[in-house]
Design a protein around this motif. Structure first.
Motif, PDB file in Angstrom:
ATOM      1  N   VAL A 122       0.682 -11.878  -3.767  1.00 14.11           N
ATOM      2  CA  VAL A 122       0.717 -11.701  -5.228  1.00 14.11           C
ATOM      3  C   VAL A 122       1.118 -10.697  -5.512  1.00 14.11           C
ATOM      4  CG1 VAL A 122      -0.911 -13.904  -5.073  1.00 14.11           C
ATOM      5  CG2 VAL A 122      -1.540 -11.482  -5.232  1.00 14.11           C
ATOM      6  N   ARG A 123       1.433 -10.583  -6.856  1.00 15.71           N
ATOM      7  CA  ARG A 123       1.649  -9.528  -7.860  1.00 15.71           C
ATOM      8  C   ARG A 123       0.087  -8.980  -8.507  1.00 15.71           C
ATOM      9  NH1 ARG A 123       5.981 -12.041  -9.341  1.00 15.71           N
ATOM     10  NH2 ARG A 123       5.240 -12.512 -11.564  1.00 15.71           N
ATOM     11  N   LEU A 124      -0.233  -7.949  -8.487  1.00 15.69           N
ATOM     12  CA  LEU A 124      -1.117  -7.367  -9.343  1.00 15.69           C
ATOM     13  C   LEU A 124      -0.721  -6.291 -10.362  1.00 15.69           C
ATOM     14  CD1 LEU A 124      -4.204  -7.250  -6.508  1.00 15.69           C
ATOM     15  CD2 LEU A 124      -3.463  -9.342  -8.309  1.00 15.69           C
ATOM     16  N   GLY A 125      -1.677  -6.090 -11.189  1.00 18.72           N
ATOM     17  CA  GLY A 125      -1.424  -4.753 -11.922  1.00 18.72           C
ATOM     18  C   GLY A 125      -0.455  -5.468 -13.291  1.00 18.72           C
ATOM     19  N   GLY A 126       0.015  -4.387 -14.265  1.00 16.37           N
ATOM     20  CA  GLY A 126       0.406  -5.123 -15.445  1.00 16.37           C
ATOM     21  C   GLY A 126      -0.459  -4.567 -16.610  1.00 16.37           C
ATOM     22  N   TRP A 173       0.817  -1.269  -0.024  1.00  9.50           N
ATOM     23  CA  TRP A 173      -0.039   0.160  -0.083  1.00  9.50           C
ATOM     24  C   TRP A 173       0.747   1.216   0.061  1.00  9.50           C
ATOM     25  CZ3 TRP A 173      -4.191   1.414   4.506  1.00  9.50           C
ATOM     26  CH2 TRP A 173      -4.661   2.440   4.243  1.00  9.50           C
ATOM     27  N   ARG A 174       1.898   1.384   1.099  1.00 12.68           N
ATOM     28  CA  ARG A 174       2.668   2.388   1.009  1.00 12.68           C
ATOM     29  C   ARG A 174       3.676   2.822  -0.148  1.00 12.68           C
ATOM     30  NH1 ARG A 174       5.396   0.992   5.007  1.00 12.68           N
ATOM     31  NH2 ARG A 174       7.435   0.359   3.796  1.00 12.68           N
ATOM     32  N   GLU A 175       4.246   1.566  -0.778  1.00  6.80           N
ATOM     33  CA  GLU A 175       5.031   1.781  -2.020  1.00  6.80           C
ATOM     34  C   GLU A 175       4.248   1.755  -3.335  1.00  6.80           C
ATOM     35  OE1 GLU A 175       7.624  -1.394  -1.764  1.00  6.80           O
ATOM     36  OE2 GLU A 175       8.718  -0.815   0.108  1.00  6.80           O
ATOM     37  N   ASP A 176       3.135   1.288  -3.514  1.00  3.56           N
ATOM     38  CA  ASP A 176       2.850   1.249  -4.926  1.00  3.56           C
ATOM     39  C   ASP A 176       1.442   1.865  -5.067  1.00  3.56           C
ATOM     40  OD1 ASP A 176       4.857  -0.334  -5.469  1.00  3.56           O
ATOM     41  OD2 ASP A 176       3.965  -2.097  -4.775  1.00  3.56           O
ATOM     42  N   ALA A 177       0.539   1.859  -4.177  1.00  3.73           N
ATOM     43  CA  ALA A 177      -0.971   2.390  -4.248  1.00  3.73           C
ATOM     44  C   ALA A 177      -0.972   3.697  -5.075  1.00  3.73           C
ATOM     45  CB  ALA A 177      -1.655   2.532  -3.227  1.00  3.73           C
ATOM     46  N   ARG A 178      -0.183   4.571  -4.958  1.00  4.64           N
ATOM     47  CA  ARG A 178       0.095   5.965  -5.398  1.00  4.64           C
ATOM     48  C   ARG A 178       0.240   5.888  -6.948  1.00  4.64           C
ATOM     49  NH1 ARG A 178       4.378   5.631  -2.474  1.00  4.64           N
ATOM     50  NH2 ARG A 178       6.382   6.200  -3.550  1.00  4.64           N
ATOM     51  N   ARG A 179       0.849   4.734  -7.574  1.00  3.10           N
ATOM     52  CA  ARG A 179       1.437   4.603  -8.743  1.00  3.10           C
ATOM     53  C   ARG A 179       0.094   3.981  -9.674  1.00  3.10           C
ATOM     54  NH1 ARG A 179       4.917  -0.106  -8.511  1.00  3.10           N
ATOM     55  NH2 ARG A 179       5.700   0.570 -10.663  1.00  3.10           N
ATOM     56  N   HIS A 180      -1.051   3.523  -8.998  1.00  2.54           N
ATOM     57  CA  HIS A 180      -2.265   3.141  -9.732  1.00  2.54           C
ATOM     58  C   HIS A 180      -2.981   4.383 -10.212  1.00  2.54           C
ATOM     59  CE1 HIS A 180      -5.903   1.206 -10.582  1.00  2.54           C
ATOM     60  NE2 HIS A 180      -5.420  -0.096 -10.120  1.00  2.54           N
ATOM     61  N   GLU A 186      -6.234  -2.390  -4.061  1.00  2.00           N
ATOM     62  CA  GLU A 186      -5.461  -3.641  -4.775  1.00  2.00           C
ATOM     63  C   GLU A 186      -4.141  -3.872  -4.329  1.00  2.00           C
ATOM     64  OE1 GLU A 186      -5.629  -3.022  -9.019  1.00  2.00           O
ATOM     65  OE2 GLU A 186      -7.841  -2.698  -9.067  1.00  2.00           O
ATOM     66  N   ALA A 187      -3.315  -2.905  -3.876  1.00  4.04           N
ATOM     67  CA  ALA A 187      -2.147  -2.946  -3.453  1.00  4.04           C
ATOM     68  C   ALA A 187      -2.152  -3.696  -2.070  1.00  4.04           C
ATOM     69  CB  ALA A 187      -1.570  -1.688  -3.325  1.00  4.04           C
ATOM     70  N   LEU A 224       1.876  -3.980  -8.652  1.00  2.00           N
ATOM     71  CA  LEU A 224       1.553  -3.741  -7.131  1.00  2.00           C
ATOM     72  C   LEU A 224       1.961  -4.942  -6.448  1.00  2.00           C
ATOM     73  CD1 LEU A 224      -2.225  -2.734  -7.527  1.00  2.00           C
ATOM     74  CD2 LEU A 224      -0.250  -1.113  -7.437  1.00  2.00           C
ATOM     75  N   HIS A 225       2.943  -4.627  -5.364  1.00  3.00           N
ATOM     76  CA  HIS A 225       3.668  -5.631  -4.785  1.00  3.00           C
ATOM     77  C   HIS A 225       4.645  -6.348  -5.502  1.00  3.00           C
ATOM     78  CE1 HIS A 225       4.426  -7.917  -1.390  1.00  3.00           C
ATOM     79  NE2 HIS A 225       3.957  -9.170  -1.629  1.00  3.00           N
ATOM     80  N   GLN A 226       5.555  -5.766  -5.788  1.00  2.00           N
ATOM     81  CA  GLN A 226       6.593  -6.539  -6.780  1.00  2.00           C
ATOM     82  C   GLN A 226       7.169  -7.642  -5.976  1.00  2.00           C
ATOM     83  OE1 GLN A 226       8.960  -3.776  -9.143  1.00  2.00           O
ATOM     84  NE2 GLN A 226       7.864  -2.044  -8.378  1.00  2.00           N
ATOM     85  N   ARG A 227       7.281  -7.850  -4.870  1.00  7.26           N
ATOM     86  CA  ARG A 227       7.804  -9.004  -4.026  1.00  7.26           C
ATOM     87  C   ARG A 227       6.907 -10.231  -4.234  1.00  7.26           C
ATOM     88  NH1 ARG A 227       8.405  -4.288  -1.156  1.00  7.26           N
ATOM     89  NH2 ARG A 227      10.294  -3.544  -0.785  1.00  7.26           N
ATOM     90  N   GLY A 228       5.698  -9.731  -4.796  1.00  7.72           N
ATOM     91  CA  GLY A 228       4.910 -11.091  -4.642  1.00  7.72           C
ATOM     92  C   GLY A 228       4.989 -11.819  -5.872  1.00  7.72           C
ATOM     93  N   ARG A 229       4.430 -13.423  -5.565  1.00 10.85           N
ATOM     94  CA  ARG A 229       4.439 -14.189  -6.942  1.00 10.85           C
ATOM     95  C   ARG A 229       3.207 -13.721  -7.917  1.00 10.85           C
ATOM     96  NH1 ARG A 229       0.197 -17.400  -5.711  1.00 10.85           N
ATOM     97  NH2 ARG A 229      -0.078 -17.730  -3.855  1.00 10.85           N
ATOM     98  N   ALA A 230       3.369 -14.424  -9.100  1.00 14.73           N
ATOM     99  CA  ALA A 230       2.225 -14.313 -10.012  1.00 14.73           C
ATOM    100  C   ALA A 230       1.044 -15.011  -9.486  1.00 14.73           C
ATOM    101  CB  ALA A 230       2.634 -15.163 -11.483  1.00 14.73           C
ATOM    102  N   VAL A 231      -0.224 -14.464  -9.652  1.00 22.94           N
ATOM    103  CA  VAL A 231      -1.458 -14.968  -9.316  1.00 22.94           C
ATOM    104  C   VAL A 231      -1.686 -16.358  -9.989  1.00 22.94           C
ATOM    105  CG1 VAL A 231      -3.743 -14.495  -9.269  1.00 22.94           C
ATOM    106  CG2 VAL A 231      -2.269 -12.520  -9.102  1.00 22.94           C
ATOM    107  N   ALA A 232      -2.340 -17.293  -9.148  1.00 21.55           N
ATOM    108  CA  ALA A 232      -2.500 -18.526  -9.767  1.00 21.55           C
ATOM    109  C   ALA A 232      -4.084 -18.783  -9.535  1.00 21.55           C
ATOM    110  CB  ALA A 232      -1.800 -19.682  -8.831  1.00 21.55           C
TER     111      ALA A 232
END
Length: 313
Positions: free
Chosen positions: A253-257, A228-235, A244-245, A271-279
């Motif tokens: 998981v990673r969202l966005g793209g 939320w802190r790092e990525d929300a404002r980029r949406h 979503e962040a 959003l949340h670049q450290r996460g894995r791809a959504v399954a």
């Protein structure tokens, strides 16, 4: 009966009704509002922001006025007041339908039936399903569950806690108008401007509360807050971004793209670049998180209304 107790009992009954019944297949009050708003649009439409603002004022003002009149009529009866609040809550929240549609798609993906999932996706969001593979569909579903948890559940409860039945109906009117005319098509670029901006304002508190509650109820509170802190404002959306962040971090998981709407391609930040791809199995996790967030939002709304009532008593 005090107003805070009317809201507590009525909103709880309305959420229970949504859980047990979901949305009616015919005669949904929101659909009736949409038809009325469409009729007003046919009279008022001009390619002008001022006429669009008038359309928004007439439709939202009408919904709020209807709620205020109904609330005043039943006020002498405690039972009728609770029933009205419950009916209004049930009419405006859509948590069960949201989760149900997400799970239908999730089951299709887990069974390997991507075509069935593609056919069902338009029931949940406006993405172009033909442009998505199984993982892309899963990501679209998780993003839609996150955003609609705020729009279809938490935001309504926030405004119900603030304004009772008029607040419930007014929020749903704003949200519905944004879906109808708030997009940037040639017809609505100017006419829908007021509806879109009002939806941003009305959705602001619910989106932040949703993000907080997703962090509380999710598997990774730290990840949710960090994303939320790092990525929300980029949406590009001021309200979908935090929601979503936070969901992405909570689920790990990673969202966005890249995504596609009716042939229009958008490249949104991750959003949340450290996460894995959504399954596909993350759809069920997102659905459960949405349910928990909705219940916590009810508790937060009841507590906030009781606190305000106690201070003014």
């Amino acid at each position: 009966m005090r107003a805070d107790r009317v809201f507590a009992y009525g909103a709880a009954a309305g959420l229970l009704g949504d859980l047990l019944l979901g949305d009616p297949r015919r005669g949904h009050p929101v659909a009736a509002f949409g038809r009325a708003a469409g009729a007003v649009e046919r009279v008022l439409w001009r390619d002008h922001r001022g006429w669009g603002a008038l359309h928004t004022a007439v439709c939202v003002g009408g919904a709020v006025a209807l709620g205020a009149v109904a609330e005043k009529v039943v006020r002498p009866s405690r039972t009728a007041s609770v029933v009205l609040t419950g009916a209004a809550t049930w009419a405006v929240v859509g948590g069960t339908s949201l989760v149900r549609e997400a799970r239908v798609i999730g089951r299709a993906l887990e069974a390997g039936d991507v075509e069935a999932a593609r056919a069902r996706l338009p029931h949940l969001c406006g993405r172009d399903p033909q442009a998505l593979d199984a993982d892309g569909i899963a990501r679209a579903v998780v993003e839609s569950v996150a955003e609609n948890t705020s729009d279809a559940v938490v935001g309504a409860l926030v405004w119900g806690a603030v304004g009772g039945v008029p607040g419930l109906l007014g929020f749903r009117a704003v949200n519905t108008l944004d879906a109808m005319v708030g997009h940037r098509s040639p017809r609505y670029r100017r006419f829908g401007w007021a509806s879109a901006r009002l939806d941003d304002l009305a959705g602001w508190p619910g989106a932040r509360l949703t993000a907080v509650l997703a962090a509380v109820a999710g598997d990774s509170p730290r990840g949710a807050v960090q994303a939320w802190r790092e990525d929300a404002r980029r949406h590009p959306s001021p309200n979908a971004g935090p929601v979503e962040a936070s969901f992405a971090g909570a689920l790990g998981v990673r969202l966005g793209g890249t995504l596609s709407y009716a042939g229009r391609v958008e490249h949104r930040p991750t959003l949340h670049q450290r996460g894995r791809a959504v399954a596909p199995y993350d759809i069920e996790r997102a659905a459960r998180l949405s349910r928990r967030v909705g219940l916590l939002a009810l508790g937060a709304g009841v507590a906030a209304r009781a606190l305000v009532k106690g201070r003014t008593a």
